[in-house]
Scaffold this motif. Sequence first.
Motif, short mmCIF file in Angstrom:
data_model
loop_
_atom_site.label_atom_id
_atom_site.label_comp_id
_atom_site.label_asym_id
_atom_site.label_seq_id
_atom_site.Cartn_x
_atom_site.Cartn_y
_atom_site.Cartn_z
N ALA A 15 3.98 61.63 57.86
CA ALA A 15 5.46 61.45 57.49
C ALA A 15 6.03 59.99 57.68
CB ALA A 15 6.42 62.29 58.32
N GLY A 16 5.44 59.50 58.75
CA GLY A 16 5.79 57.83 59.14
C GLY A 16 5.49 57.05 57.76
N ILE A 18 5.87 57.67 54.89
CA ILE A 18 6.99 57.75 53.76
C ILE A 18 8.26 57.43 54.48
CG2 ILE A 18 8.04 59.42 52.24
CD1 ILE A 18 5.77 61.22 52.71
N ALA A 19 8.46 57.33 55.82
CA ALA A 19 9.70 57.41 56.38
C ALA A 19 10.21 55.87 56.57
CB ALA A 19 9.57 57.84 57.83
N ASP A 20 10.24 54.92 55.39
CA ASP A 20 10.64 53.90 55.32
C ASP A 20 11.02 53.43 53.91
OD1 ASP A 20 10.37 50.72 56.28
OD2 ASP A 20 9.69 50.81 54.18
N GLU A 21 12.14 52.85 53.87
CA GLU A 21 13.06 52.95 52.68
C GLU A 21 12.19 52.10 51.59
OE1 GLU A 21 17.08 51.93 52.69
OE2 GLU A 21 17.13 51.94 50.71
N ALA A 24 9.40 54.20 50.39
CA ALA A 24 9.93 55.45 49.79
C ALA A 24 10.07 55.06 48.27
CB ALA A 24 11.11 56.08 50.35
N MET A 25 10.61 53.72 48.21
CA MET A 25 10.95 53.39 46.89
C MET A 25 9.64 53.00 46.01
SD MET A 25 14.09 50.53 47.14
CE MET A 25 14.38 50.31 45.57
N ALA B 8 15.80 56.88 47.67
CA ALA B 8 14.82 56.29 48.53
C ALA B 8 15.38 56.45 50.22
CB ALA B 8 14.33 54.96 48.15
N LEU B 11 14.97 59.91 51.17
CA LEU B 11 13.83 60.36 51.26
C LEU B 11 13.37 59.89 52.71
CD1 LEU B 11 10.92 61.71 50.44
CD2 LEU B 11 10.80 59.69 49.02
N ALA B 12 13.30 58.48 52.88
CA ALA B 12 13.05 57.95 54.22
C ALA B 12 13.19 58.60 55.43
CB ALA B 12 13.20 56.46 53.93
N ALA B 15 11.84 61.97 55.91
CA ALA B 15 10.51 61.75 56.47
C ALA B 15 10.47 61.23 57.94
CB ALA B 15 9.72 60.85 55.43
N GLY B 16 11.60 60.46 58.06
CA GLY B 16 11.75 59.98 59.47
C GLY B 16 11.84 60.92 60.55
N ILE B 18 10.60 63.78 60.54
CA ILE B 18 9.33 64.42 60.90
C ILE B 18 8.26 63.42 61.40
CG2 ILE B 18 7.51 65.81 60.00
CD1 ILE B 18 9.42 66.60 57.58
N ALA B 19 8.46 62.30 61.44
CA ALA B 19 7.69 61.14 61.68
C ALA B 19 7.68 60.77 63.13
CB ALA B 19 7.84 59.84 60.90
N LEU B 90 3.31 69.74 54.46
CA LEU B 90 2.81 68.39 55.05
C LEU B 90 1.62 68.80 55.77
CD1 LEU B 90 6.31 67.12 55.66
CD2 LEU B 90 4.55 65.55 54.75
#
Lengths: 237, 237
Positions: A15-16, A18-21, A24-25, B8, B11-12, B15-16, B18-19, B90
């Motif tokens: 998840a981490g 994906i957890a960044d804008e 993610a873009m 984005a 989405l981030a 995900a964050g 869960i991260a 996931l």
Amino acid sequence: MTTRDPQATALARLAGLIADETRAMCLLALLDGRAWTAGELARHAGVADSTLSEHLCRLVAGGLLAEERQGRHRYVRLADARVAQLVEDLAAQVGPADRAVRPRSLRESSAGSAMARGRTCYDHLAGRLGITVTDALTARGLLEQETGFALTDAGLAWFEAAGIGLERRGRRPLARACLDWTERRPHLAGVAGAALCRHALDAGWCVRIGSERAVKVTATGERALFDLLGVDAAALR
Amino acid sequence: MTTRDPQATALARLAGLIADETRAMCLLALLDGRAWTAGELARHAGVADSTLSEHLCRLVAGGLLAEERQGRHRYVRLADARVAQLVEDLAAQVGPADRAVRPRSLRESSAGSAMARGRTCYDHLAGRLGITVTDALTARGLLEQETGFALTDAGLAWFEAAGIGLERRGRRPLARACLDWTERRPHLAGVAGAALCRHALDAGWCVRIGSERAVKVTATGERALFDLLGVDAAALR
DNA sequence: CGGATCCTTCGGCCGCCGCCGAAGTGTCCC
DNA sequence: GGGACACTTCGGCGGCGGCCGAAGGATCCG
């Protein structure tokens, strides 16, 4: 401390990624199923090349992206259909992009509505186009949506008759539902969805607009969709 | 900076949520489909109550969890089946927990193998039990897995005959594939999977072991599964 | 009412990570 | 070879966020 759960660690790490804008873009952009260069993605995301280079390293190391080096270019694409599905699922969860609701500029607005009309979703059709085709398949008894999501025998025959080969390879399902984030309804994905999309592009039923995911149905496509599925061209506009 | 993409960002942010390993542990624990108190989760995750309280606030605010206050307790559970599916997807992506591969202690080892034998996955059956049932349904022509994932007409009749009601409510699919992270193969989820699991627990076909997700098939259950689906009891051990 | 239990808020600490620009490496093209 | 181009590495900066313990409600029970 003492009670670390390896599954939780792995889940958090995935998840981490994906957890960044910015990342993610990148992932959303790569949902077009094509390979982008590092520079293209950097410009797309609006960050320095160096920053994006590091992001790509992490995404590749994490198994989300596959890379291919060609000369001085680093091409990168989603690792496989599983990753694409994951990103799609997450994107669907957060709902349609606000861009469709309150466009910032005319350019974004028209790009947004083009995306809503028709686009590719990794390797299959999505947007109003994808939904329309899926509904037409269902209405003709080619696709079962009531009790799950599967091609019927008639559906298999239809693909055969249309000359669209369905290669069964690996464990990828023949038909799978992918939730559309503009329409909020499932459209056809999986092997059949990919084959149909590939055929649509190869046969000139639709063409890509611009450099992103949006596609436009051609006159040829309108005729073919009407002849094969009884799709009314007006539904595609 | 200038080119923020709202999709984005969303989405981030999702995900964050869960991260983080602690939050991931909570989500995985809550996959048992039941409500946990904040304190239980804190002990489970091995962090201070105060720390976990903040995590819960974020998860609730992010829409992943639903909470219910009762007296001095704060019960929390996964918000809905969509969230459960997301976490499952996931978790399946990162593969089986290493715990199965290299157990740290006898207790964890036996807990792990009990989980592998049979468990609930939010509201349906998983593990070897889930796979066995899914395979039996498929072998008997009640479930179509070749061309997608859907109940057949015979399958609908089977549920009817077994006295397991399938309520069609909302947009939740009747049958859906959920990838099993121990078996790496799809098992039955969706409305039908949930109804079957509920019936299995209500009818005493299986009972929960301990306080977590693992379940055990009873003698009654073995008989019922053999009578209704021809399942060999040996396959469940 | 008083003590126990469960949870939350707050302040402070620490580490991680995303960002940039500058310098460096490898590749292509003329 | 030389210059342009694409990408990477590195150092440094700043902020976010997870963690704890202590203190402060809130609720239950006797």
